[in-house]
Motif scaffolding. Structure first.
Motif, short mmCIF file in Angstrom:
data_model
loop_
_atom_site.label_atom_id
_atom_site.label_comp_id
_atom_site.label_asym_id
_atom_site.label_seq_id
_atom_site.Cartn_x
_atom_site.Cartn_y
_atom_site.Cartn_z
N PHE A 82 -8.08 48.52 79.24
CA PHE A 82 -7.00 48.13 79.49
C PHE A 82 -6.77 48.34 81.30
O PHE A 82 -6.30 47.43 81.90
N TYR A 83 -7.29 49.44 81.61
CA TYR A 83 -7.36 49.49 83.14
C TYR A 83 -8.14 48.40 83.72
O TYR A 83 -7.88 47.78 84.64
N ARG B 236 -6.79 35.95 84.77
CA ARG B 236 -8.04 36.73 85.04
C ARG B 236 -8.60 36.05 86.33
O ARG B 236 -8.75 34.74 86.66
N ARG C 298 -4.17 40.66 78.27
CA ARG C 298 -4.98 41.81 78.32
C ARG C 298 -4.71 42.92 77.37
O ARG C 298 -6.03 43.85 76.91
N GLU C 299 -3.63 43.24 76.75
CA GLU C 299 -3.41 44.36 75.72
C GLU C 299 -4.16 43.95 74.48
O GLU C 299 -4.89 44.78 74.12
N GLU D 97 -6.40 41.09 86.96
CA GLU D 97 -5.55 39.95 86.85
C GLU D 97 -4.90 39.83 88.22
O GLU D 97 -4.62 40.69 88.95
N GLY E 294 -1.00 37.05 85.57
CA GLY E 294 -1.82 37.35 84.32
C GLY E 294 -2.97 36.58 84.18
O GLY E 294 -3.53 36.80 83.03
N TYR F 252 -8.89 45.33 82.66
CA TYR F 252 -8.37 44.09 82.50
C TYR F 252 -7.12 43.93 83.45
O TYR F 252 -6.93 43.01 83.99
N TYR F 253 -6.45 45.04 83.43
CA TYR F 253 -5.19 45.03 84.20
C TYR F 253 -5.63 44.85 85.55
O TYR F 253 -4.67 44.29 86.39
N THR F 254 -6.61 45.44 86.19
CA THR F 254 -6.85 45.59 87.58
C THR F 254 -7.52 44.41 88.03
O THR F 254 -7.93 43.99 89.09
#
Length: 140
Positions: A125-126, A138, A80-81, A132, A136, A128-130
């Motif tokens: 980033f927010y 998807r 994600r990063e 997963e 980690g 993709y982070y939320t």
């Protein structure tokens, strides 16, 4: 009062495989042509359209298409990063280039591109982070 919980899980895919294949080619072409036209229009500043201006627009469109496809392929297989950084760099660089074509200084264009890229990174980033799970992977 009790309410039903929303159903969780992936959304159904309503398009056929053929539609996805067509879209994977059509989206970069359409976005590239729009971007190339926009860059050429910024560069001529409302003046007349010349052959060099057309060439600049088409070269810019081709470069955009190639970079878009490359970022799409690399980012989809990244964590994600890195995924967020790649798209933020693409969007920020694209914006900075368009901004520079309107006659602004390189330093101001770079600063604007960094600002737009940083905002894009935070949002992506927010997202993709939320989207997963705990390991980690998807979801959806």
């Amino acid at each position: 009062m009790a309410h039903a919980a929303p159903a969780s899980g992936p959304l159904p895919d309503v398009f056929s495989e053929r539609t996805h294949r067509i879209a994977s080619v059509a989206v970069p072409v359409v976005l590239g042509l729009i971007y190339g036209y926009w860059a050429a229009a910024n560069r001529r500043s409302g003046g007349e359209i010349t052959g060099w201006n057309l060439l600049f627009g088409f070269v810019t469109a081709i470069a955009f298409m190639v970079l878009y496809v490359a970022v799409r392929e690399i980012a989809s297989r990244s964590i994600r990063e890195v995924h967020a950084i790649l798209w933020a760099a693409f969007v920020g660089g694209g914006f900075g280039f368009l901004y520079s074509q309107s006659g602004n200084t390189v330093l101001k264009s770079a600063a604007m591109g960094l600002a737009v890229g940083a905002a894009c990174f935070v949002v992506l980033f927010y997202r993709y982070y939320t989207h997963e799970d705990a390991e980690g992977h998807r979801t959806g």
